[in-house]
Write a protein that holds these residues in place. Structure first.
Motif, PDB file in Angstrom:
ATOM      1  N   ILE A   7       3.840   6.101 -32.299  1.00  0.00           N
ATOM      2  CA  ILE A   7       4.716   7.198 -32.723  1.00  0.00           C
ATOM      3  C   ILE A   7       4.070   7.885 -33.912  1.00  0.00           C
ATOM      4  O   ILE A   7       3.814   7.264 -34.945  1.00  0.00           O
ATOM      5  CB  ILE A   7       6.124   6.694 -33.107  1.00  0.00           C
ATOM      6  CG1 ILE A   7       6.775   5.961 -31.941  1.00  0.00           C
ATOM      7  CG2 ILE A   7       6.987   7.877 -33.570  1.00  0.00           C
ATOM      8  CD1 ILE A   7       8.087   5.279 -32.288  1.00  0.00           C
ATOM      9  N   ILE A   8       3.811   9.169 -33.757  1.00  0.00           N
ATOM     10  CA  ILE A   8       3.267   9.994 -34.837  1.00  0.00           C
ATOM     11  C   ILE A   8       4.377  10.958 -35.245  1.00  0.00           C
ATOM     12  O   ILE A   8       4.916  11.677 -34.405  1.00  0.00           O
ATOM     13  CB  ILE A   8       2.026  10.781 -34.386  1.00  0.00           C
ATOM     14  CG1 ILE A   8       0.932   9.823 -33.927  1.00  0.00           C
ATOM     15  CG2 ILE A   8       1.536  11.696 -35.500  1.00  0.00           C
ATOM     16  CD1 ILE A   8      -0.238  10.513 -33.253  1.00  0.00           C
ATOM     17  N   THR A   9       4.718  10.952 -36.525  1.00  0.00           N
ATOM     18  CA  THR A   9       5.775  11.842 -37.006  1.00  0.00           C
ATOM     19  C   THR A   9       5.160  13.027 -37.737  1.00  0.00           C
ATOM     20  O   THR A   9       4.131  12.900 -38.401  1.00  0.00           O
ATOM     21  CB  THR A   9       6.750  11.104 -37.938  1.00  0.00           C
ATOM     22  OG1 THR A   9       6.029  10.599 -39.062  1.00  0.00           O
ATOM     23  CG2 THR A   9       7.433   9.961 -37.218  1.00  0.00           C
ATOM     24  N   THR A  10       5.791  14.183 -37.593  1.00  0.00           N
ATOM     25  CA  THR A  10       5.338  15.376 -38.294  1.00  0.00           C
ATOM     26  C   THR A  10       6.524  16.027 -38.997  1.00  0.00           C
ATOM     27  O   THR A  10       7.673  15.897 -38.563  1.00  0.00           O
ATOM     28  CB  THR A  10       4.716  16.408 -37.340  1.00  0.00           C
ATOM     29  OG1 THR A  10       5.727  16.941 -36.492  1.00  0.00           O
ATOM     30  CG2 THR A  10       3.613  15.802 -36.510  1.00  0.00           C
ATOM     31  N   SER A  11       6.212  16.718 -40.060  1.00  0.00           N
ATOM     32  CA  SER A  11       7.201  17.477 -40.823  1.00  0.00           C
ATOM     33  C   SER A  11       6.571  18.794 -41.230  1.00  0.00           C
ATOM     34  O   SER A  11       5.345  18.895 -41.332  1.00  0.00           O
ATOM     35  CB  SER A  11       7.621  16.712 -42.083  1.00  0.00           C
ATOM     36  OG  SER A  11       8.269  15.518 -41.757  1.00  0.00           O
ATOM     37  N   PRO A  12       7.380  19.792 -41.488  1.00  0.00           N
ATOM     38  CA  PRO A  12       6.840  21.089 -41.907  1.00  0.00           C
ATOM     39  C   PRO A  12       6.094  20.985 -43.242  1.00  0.00           C
ATOM     40  O   PRO A  12       6.583  20.364 -44.179  1.00  0.00           O
ATOM     41  CB  PRO A  12       8.089  21.962 -42.072  1.00  0.00           C
ATOM     42  CG  PRO A  12       9.169  21.258 -41.334  1.00  0.00           C
ATOM     43  CD  PRO A  12       8.834  19.813 -41.371  1.00  0.00           C
ATOM     44  N   ASP A  44      10.049  16.600 -37.069  1.00  0.00           N
ATOM     45  CA  ASP A  44      11.222  16.729 -37.924  1.00  0.00           C
ATOM     46  C   ASP A  44      11.686  18.180 -37.884  1.00  0.00           C
ATOM     47  O   ASP A  44      10.978  19.062 -37.389  1.00  0.00           O
ATOM     48  CB  ASP A  44      10.870  16.310 -39.360  1.00  0.00           C
ATOM     49  CG  ASP A  44      12.096  15.983 -40.203  1.00  0.00           C
ATOM     50  OD1 ASP A  44      13.232  16.078 -39.694  1.00  0.00           O
ATOM     51  OD2 ASP A  44      11.913  15.605 -41.381  1.00  0.00           O
ATOM     52  N   THR A  45      12.860  18.433 -38.395  1.00  0.00           N
ATOM     53  CA  THR A  45      13.385  19.788 -38.438  1.00  0.00           C
ATOM     54  C   THR A  45      13.750  20.136 -39.877  1.00  0.00           C
ATOM     55  O   THR A  45      13.558  19.335 -40.784  1.00  0.00           O
ATOM     56  CB  THR A  45      14.585  19.948 -37.487  1.00  0.00           C
ATOM     57  OG1 THR A  45      14.920  21.324 -37.382  1.00  0.00           O
ATOM     58  CG2 THR A  45      15.780  19.155 -37.951  1.00  0.00           C
ATOM     59  N   PHE A  46      14.292  21.280 -40.079  1.00  0.00           N
ATOM     60  CA  PHE A  46      14.644  21.754 -41.408  1.00  0.00           C
ATOM     61  C   PHE A  46      16.101  21.450 -41.741  1.00  0.00           C
ATOM     62  O   PHE A  46      16.960  21.467 -40.854  1.00  0.00           O
ATOM     63  CB  PHE A  46      14.447  23.279 -41.497  1.00  0.00           C
ATOM     64  CG  PHE A  46      13.022  23.696 -41.395  1.00  0.00           C
ATOM     65  CD1 PHE A  46      12.229  23.762 -42.530  1.00  0.00           C
ATOM     66  CD2 PHE A  46      12.467  24.041 -40.179  1.00  0.00           C
ATOM     67  CE1 PHE A  46      10.910  24.152 -42.447  1.00  0.00           C
ATOM     68  CE2 PHE A  46      11.145  24.439 -40.087  1.00  0.00           C
ATOM     69  CZ  PHE A  46      10.365  24.496 -41.229  1.00  0.00           C
ATOM     70  N   LYS A  47      16.364  21.215 -43.012  1.00  0.00           N
ATOM     71  CA  LYS A  47      17.753  21.143 -43.472  1.00  0.00           C
ATOM     72  C   LYS A  47      18.371  22.531 -43.331  1.00  0.00           C
ATOM     73  O   LYS A  47      19.499  22.682 -42.912  1.00  0.00           O
ATOM     74  CB  LYS A  47      17.820  20.703 -44.939  1.00  0.00           C
ATOM     75  CG  LYS A  47      17.475  19.264 -45.169  1.00  0.00           C
ATOM     76  CD  LYS A  47      17.564  18.924 -46.651  1.00  0.00           C
ATOM     77  CE  LYS A  47      17.107  17.502 -46.890  1.00  0.00           C
ATOM     78  NZ  LYS A  47      17.136  17.165 -48.318  1.00  0.00           N
ATOM     79  N   ASN A  48      17.579  23.546 -43.678  1.00  0.00           N
ATOM     80  CA  ASN A  48      18.009  24.939 -43.612  1.00  0.00           C
ATOM     81  C   ASN A  48      17.191  25.638 -42.524  1.00  0.00           C
ATOM     82  O   ASN A  48      15.987  25.814 -42.666  1.00  0.00           O
ATOM     83  CB  ASN A  48      17.795  25.611 -44.972  1.00  0.00           C
ATOM     84  CG  ASN A  48      18.132  27.078 -44.961  1.00  0.00           C
ATOM     85  OD1 ASN A  48      18.560  27.630 -43.957  1.00  0.00           O
ATOM     86  ND2 ASN A  48      17.924  27.731 -46.088  1.00  0.00           N
ATOM     87  N   LYS A  49      17.836  26.026 -41.447  1.00  0.00           N
ATOM     88  CA  LYS A  49      17.138  26.636 -40.302  1.00  0.00           C
ATOM     89  C   LYS A  49      16.434  27.948 -40.664  1.00  0.00           C
ATOM     90  O   LYS A  49      15.568  28.401 -39.937  1.00  0.00           O
ATOM     91  CB  LYS A  49      18.124  26.900 -39.154  1.00  0.00           C
ATOM     92  CG  LYS A  49      18.748  25.635 -38.599  1.00  0.00           C
ATOM     93  CD  LYS A  49      17.770  24.820 -37.834  1.00  0.00           C
ATOM     94  CE  LYS A  49      18.456  23.624 -37.201  1.00  0.00           C
ATOM     95  NZ  LYS A  49      17.554  22.656 -36.678  1.00  0.00           N
ATOM     96  N   GLN A  56       6.246  29.281 -38.944  1.00  0.00           N
ATOM     97  CA  GLN A  56       4.934  28.624 -38.948  1.00  0.00           C
ATOM     98  C   GLN A  56       5.020  27.270 -38.244  1.00  0.00           C
ATOM     99  O   GLN A  56       4.127  26.910 -37.480  1.00  0.00           O
ATOM    100  CB  GLN A  56       4.451  28.423 -40.391  1.00  0.00           C
ATOM    101  CG  GLN A  56       4.109  29.708 -41.109  1.00  0.00           C
ATOM    102  CD  GLN A  56       3.905  29.452 -42.586  1.00  0.00           C
ATOM    103  OE1 GLN A  56       4.818  29.605 -43.375  1.00  0.00           O
ATOM    104  NE2 GLN A  56       2.699  29.055 -42.944  1.00  0.00           N
ATOM    105  N   TYR A  57       6.079  26.522 -38.517  1.00  0.00           N
ATOM    106  CA  TYR A  57       6.234  25.199 -37.910  1.00  0.00           C
ATOM    107  C   TYR A  57       6.460  25.310 -36.407  1.00  0.00           C
ATOM    108  O   TYR A  57       5.940  24.505 -35.635  1.00  0.00           O
ATOM    109  CB  TYR A  57       7.379  24.451 -38.588  1.00  0.00           C
ATOM    110  CG  TYR A  57       7.444  22.971 -38.259  1.00  0.00           C
ATOM    111  CD1 TYR A  57       6.337  22.153 -38.385  1.00  0.00           C
ATOM    112  CD2 TYR A  57       8.638  22.385 -37.845  1.00  0.00           C
ATOM    113  CE1 TYR A  57       6.403  20.786 -38.099  1.00  0.00           C
ATOM    114  CE2 TYR A  57       8.716  21.033 -37.557  1.00  0.00           C
ATOM    115  CZ  TYR A  57       7.593  20.237 -37.691  1.00  0.00           C
ATOM    116  OH  TYR A  57       7.663  18.890 -37.410  1.00  0.00           O
TER     117      TYR A  57
END
Length: 83
Positions: A7-12, A44-49, A56-57
């Motif tokens: 499992i590879i996790t990504t975040s903005p 991952d996603t954003f707290k604020n859409k 960019q993400y």
């Protein structure tokens, strides 16, 4: 039988849509020649859409999904941890 899942996790981050970091990670993992049962990339996603990095993400995710078709891609519905 091999029961190991990668499992590879990504975040903005600021450099998106550049994929250099995840490319290096995946290249390093692939060099191990390990036969994973399943390979997953989690986004991952954003707290604020309306975050300024959102577009960019989204571009980054599209590029990654095209590059790594043998991985399962999971987009989290809410901001937080994968597990």
């Amino acid at each position: 039988m091999n029961n190991v899942t990668l499992i590879i996790t990504t975040s903005p981050i600021q450099i998106h849509p550049n994929t250099t970091i995840i490319d290096k990670v995946i290249d390093s993992i692939e060099k191990m020649n390990y036969n994973f049962k399943e390979k997953i990339i989690s986004y991952d996603t954003f707290k604020n859409k309306k975050d300024k990095l959102s577009n960019q993400y989204n571009q980054y995710k599209k590029i990654i999904k095209k590059k790594y078709k043998d991985y399962k891609h999971i987009e989290l519905k809410k901001h937080g941890h994968f597990i």
